[in-house]
Design a protein around this motif. Structure first.
Motif, PDB file in Angstrom:
ATOM      1  N   VAL A 165      -6.617  20.260  35.602  1.00 25.64           N
ATOM      2  CA  VAL A 165      -8.163  20.526  35.349  1.00 25.64           C
ATOM      3  C   VAL A 165      -8.454  21.866  36.255  1.00 25.64           C
ATOM      4  N   ALA A 166      -9.012  22.526  35.470  1.00 23.45           N
ATOM      5  CA  ALA A 166      -9.594  23.948  35.833  1.00 23.45           C
ATOM      6  C   ALA A 166     -10.803  23.469  36.973  1.00 23.45           C
ATOM      7  N   PRO A 167     -10.962  24.500  38.143  1.00 21.42           N
ATOM      8  CA  PRO A 167     -12.103  24.262  38.839  1.00 21.42           C
ATOM      9  C   PRO A 167     -13.552  24.337  38.081  1.00 21.42           C
ATOM     10  N   SER A 168     -13.499  25.164  37.165  1.00 27.29           N
ATOM     11  CA  SER A 168     -14.907  25.224  36.326  1.00 27.29           C
ATOM     12  C   SER A 168     -15.028  23.933  35.613  1.00 27.29           C
ATOM     13  N   ILE A 169     -14.067  23.073  35.166  1.00 28.88           N
ATOM     14  CA  ILE A 169     -14.212  21.896  34.595  1.00 28.88           C
ATOM     15  C   ILE A 169     -14.434  20.799  35.498  1.00 28.88           C
ATOM     16  N   ARG A 170     -13.513  20.846  36.637  1.00 23.06           N
ATOM     17  CA  ARG A 170     -13.526  19.814  37.428  1.00 23.06           C
ATOM     18  C   ARG A 170     -14.814  19.592  38.202  1.00 23.06           C
ATOM     19  N   ILE A 171     -15.528  20.901  38.524  1.00 24.40           N
ATOM     20  CA  ILE A 171     -16.909  20.874  39.007  1.00 24.40           C
ATOM     21  C   ILE A 171     -18.023  19.795  37.850  1.00 24.40           C
ATOM     22  N   ILE A 172     -17.764  19.823  36.920  1.00 22.59           N
ATOM     23  CA  ILE A 172     -18.554  19.093  36.066  1.00 22.59           C
ATOM     24  C   ILE A 172     -18.283  17.593  36.105  1.00 22.59           C
ATOM     25  N   PHE A 173     -17.035  17.097  36.431  1.00 21.25           N
ATOM     26  CA  PHE A 173     -16.591  15.883  36.610  1.00 21.25           C
ATOM     27  C   PHE A 173     -17.152  15.390  37.887  1.00 21.25           C
TER      28      PHE A 173
END
Length: 109
Positions: A80-88
């Motif tokens: 999971v890329a950092p930009s997507i992980r932050i959404i989670f």
């Protein structure tokens, strides 16, 4: 006495691009199909090539997670890329999903 190790069967899905309202239903259908296969006990979603994720994409993940629980199976995320992980993390869904660094981590589970 001999120890017998049973390794679960794993299905890996690798979506690409954007997971949004335009394609969330198709993505959910693909994940559901993979999870419903006989013999599959772990569904891994490799998010390495996912560029963006909206609320419809998140709902697809949650729907499949609920299905996995009802079938006694598990749904995991990896790469999971950092930009997507932050959404989670902002939605606290990082507490719901097991997030692996990459597919290599599967050998440890």
């Amino acid at each position: 006495m001999q120890a017998v190790l049973n390794y679960p069967k794993i299905a890996v899905i690798s979506p690409q691009g954007c997971l949004n309202a335009a394609n969330a239903l198709e993505f959910e259908r693909d994940m559901t199909t993979a999870l419903a296969q006989n013999g599959i006990s772990i569904l891994v979603i490799n998010l390495a090539a996912v560029e963006s994720l909206d609320s419809a994409g998140l709902m697809a993940f949650l729907s499949v997670h609920k299905l996995a629980l009802s079938l006694g199976r598990s749904c995991r995320l990896c790469a999971v890329a950092p930009s997507i992980r932050i959404i989670f993390e902002l939605t606290q869904l990082d507490r719901v999903f097991e997030i692996l660094d990459d597919e290599v981590d599967l050998t440890a589970t």
